[in-house]
Design an enzyme around this catalytic site. Structure first.
Site, short mmCIF file in Angstrom:
data_model
loop_
_atom_site.label_atom_id
_atom_site.label_comp_id
_atom_site.label_asym_id
_atom_site.label_seq_id
_atom_site.Cartn_x
_atom_site.Cartn_y
_atom_site.Cartn_z
N HIS A 1 47.20 11.56 0.67
CA HIS A 1 46.96 9.52 1.27
C HIS A 1 46.27 8.94 2.34
O HIS A 1 45.56 9.87 2.97
CB HIS A 1 49.10 9.66 1.60
CG HIS A 1 48.98 9.38 3.21
ND1 HIS A 1 49.63 11.28 3.93
CD2 HIS A 1 48.93 9.55 4.67
CE1 HIS A 1 49.61 11.27 4.83
NE2 HIS A 1 49.16 9.94 5.93
N GLU B 1 56.78 3.65 7.73
CA GLU B 1 56.62 2.81 7.09
C GLU B 1 57.51 3.59 5.48
O GLU B 1 58.29 3.92 5.01
CB GLU B 1 55.13 4.65 7.46
CG GLU B 1 56.20 6.25 8.02
CD GLU B 1 55.91 6.46 6.62
OE1 GLU B 1 55.74 6.49 5.12
OE2 GLU B 1 57.12 7.71 6.33
N GLN C 1 49.82 4.94 2.40
CA GLN C 1 50.73 4.88 3.60
C GLN C 1 50.29 3.70 4.58
O GLN C 1 49.58 3.21 5.11
CB GLN C 1 50.46 5.90 4.20
CG GLN C 1 51.80 6.15 5.30
CD GLN C 1 51.93 7.26 6.01
OE1 GLN C 1 50.96 7.85 6.43
NE2 GLN C 1 53.21 8.68 6.42
N HIS D 1 43.96 6.36 9.11
CA HIS D 1 43.74 8.53 9.19
C HIS D 1 43.44 8.39 7.43
O HIS D 1 44.20 7.58 6.88
CB HIS D 1 45.06 8.44 9.78
CG HIS D 1 46.24 9.02 9.43
ND1 HIS D 1 47.44 7.52 9.77
CD2 HIS D 1 47.33 9.89 8.29
CE1 HIS D 1 48.57 8.10 8.95
NE2 HIS D 1 48.06 9.08 8.03
N GLU E 1 44.54 13.87 9.10
CA GLU E 1 46.13 14.48 9.10
C GLU E 1 46.72 15.91 7.86
O GLU E 1 45.57 15.56 6.26
CB GLU E 1 47.19 13.35 8.54
CG GLU E 1 48.42 14.19 8.83
CD GLU E 1 50.07 13.16 7.71
OE1 GLU E 1 49.13 12.11 7.65
OE2 GLU E 1 50.78 13.31 7.71
C1 MC0 Z 1 43.13 6.30 18.67
N1 MC0 Z 1 41.55 6.74 18.65
C2 MC0 Z 1 40.97 6.69 17.83
C3 MC0 Z 1 42.48 6.44 16.41
N2 MC0 Z 1 43.30 6.34 16.63
N3 MC0 Z 1 40.21 6.96 16.27
C4 MC0 Z 1 40.31 7.27 15.05
N4 MC0 Z 1 40.73 6.67 14.08
C5 MC0 Z 1 42.67 6.70 14.88
N5 MC0 Z 1 43.72 7.25 14.30
C6 MC0 Z 1 40.50 6.91 19.26
C7 MC0 Z 1 40.64 5.57 20.42
O1 MC0 Z 1 39.71 4.71 19.55
C8 MC0 Z 1 39.78 6.38 21.43
O2 MC0 Z 1 38.41 6.68 21.18
C9 MC0 Z 1 40.18 7.78 21.23
O3 MC0 Z 1 41.00 7.96 20.65
C10 MC0 Z 1 41.98 7.97 22.89
O4 MC0 Z 1 42.50 7.13 21.81
P1 MC0 Z 1 43.37 6.28 22.94
O5 MC0 Z 1 43.83 4.32 23.02
O6 MC0 Z 1 43.92 6.68 24.02
O7 MC0 Z 1 45.18 6.64 21.99
P2 MC0 Z 1 45.72 7.68 21.91
O8 MC0 Z 1 46.60 7.95 23.52
O9 MC0 Z 1 47.00 7.06 20.86
O10 MC0 Z 1 45.74 8.45 22.06
C11 MC0 Z 1 44.55 9.13 20.55
C12 MC0 Z 1 45.76 10.38 19.44
C13 MC0 Z 1 47.04 9.55 19.40
C14 MC0 Z 1 44.57 10.47 18.23
C15 MC0 Z 1 45.09 11.63 20.02
O11 MC0 Z 1 46.64 8.81 18.46
C16 MC0 Z 1 47.67 10.45 17.80
O12 MC0 Z 1 47.90 11.77 18.95
N6 MC0 Z 1 47.71 10.48 16.80
C17 MC0 Z 1 48.41 11.01 15.89
C18 MC0 Z 1 50.18 10.89 15.48
C19 MC0 Z 1 49.90 9.76 15.63
O13 MC0 Z 1 48.94 9.04 14.58
N7 MC0 Z 1 51.04 8.75 14.32
C20 MC0 Z 1 51.05 7.82 13.83
C21 MC0 Z 1 51.45 7.25 12.07
P3 MC0 Z 1 37.19 5.89 22.66
O14 MC0 Z 1 35.99 6.60 22.34
O15 MC0 Z 1 38.23 4.79 22.90
O16 MC0 Z 1 38.33 7.30 23.87
S1 MC0 Z 1 52.75 8.87 11.66
C22 MC0 Z 1 52.46 9.74 10.39
O17 MC0 Z 1 51.22 8.98 9.35
C23 MC0 Z 1 53.75 10.31 9.40
C24 MC0 Z 1 54.69 10.00 10.09
C25 MC0 Z 1 53.18 11.01 8.51
O18 MC0 Z 1 51.99 10.49 7.53
O19 MC0 Z 1 53.97 11.22 7.27
#
Ligand code: MC0
Length: 142
Positions: free
Chosen positions: A7, A43, A59, A83, A133
């Site tokens: 996705h 979602e 998604q 993502h 992912e």
């Molecule tokens: C943040 N950053 C990204 C990003 N989100 N880069 C690319 N794509 C993304 N989606 C970058 C920011 O621009 C920043 O870069 C750095 O990562 C840290 O961002 P932050 O603002 O401090 O953000 P945080 O605290 O949210 O950490 C980012 C991180 C987090 C990726 C570690 O979002 C995470 O753990 N994501 C995984 C879980 C997730 O996204 N869940 C929702 C979908 P700079 O350069 O400014 O430092 S759940 C889902 O999809 C499930 C239900 C499923 O598929 O079944």
């Protein structure tokens, strides 16, 4: 290692509005809706196509609050691609293999994902700015 693109996750402010857009514009159909508290999202999965290795989806993701991954993403970047989820046969094995190559794992172990999948995220900073992912779909009972 990858079976297919499972996705593409798209961040949006209003899930119902975005679903209506994808249905009316592209003729896609919602096949699943979930609230995932631990991921901080509401979602919907919209079916795109079937392939030999399984189906692919769009998604749509609406944050449950601003202080969540998708909430922070929307505040920083606005709506858009959040993502990419790749289908893998075994998410635990894929994590070990990818982690062994030095890519930071956000999830050391699989978590619950959409439609019963086991999922794990890789850090976007180690994947060229793309939040990535891994998705292991539940086994089909023949
Ligand atoms: C943040 N950053 C990204 C990003 N989100 N880069 C690319 N794509 C993304 N989606 C970058 C920011 O621009 C920043 O870069 C750095 O990562 C840290 O961002 P932050 O603002 O401090 O953000 P945080 O605290 O949210 O950490 C980012 C991180 C987090 C990726 C570690 O979002 C995470 O753990 N994501 C995984 C879980 C997730 O996204 N869940 C929702 C979908 P700079 O350069 O400014 O430092 S759940 C889902 O999809 C499930 C239900 C499923 O598929 O079944």
């Amino acid at each position: 290692m990858f079976l297919r693109i499972d996705h593409v996750g798209i961040a949006c402010h209003n899930l119902e509005e975005k679903i209506a857009f994808y249905e009316s514009t592209f003729g896609l159909t919602v096949v699943s809706r979930e609230v995932n508290e631990s991921q901080g999202v509401r979602e919907a999965m919209l079916h795109v196509a079937d392939g030999e290795q399984g189906a692919s989806y769009i998604q749509l993701l609406q944050p449950l609050s601003p202080d969540t991954p998708v909430g922070r993403f929307l505040a920083a970047r606005g709506e858009g691609v959040h993502h990419i989820g790749y289908g893998v046969p075994d998410v635990t094995r894929a994590l070990a293999e990818i982690g062994g190559k030095g890519v930071r794992l956000i999830d050391e172990r699989p978590r619950h994902g959409s439609m019963g999948a086991s999922i794990a995220f890789l850090h976007p900073k180690d994947v060229g700015g793309v939040l990535t992912e891994l998705v292991e779909s539940p086994k089909q009972v023949p």
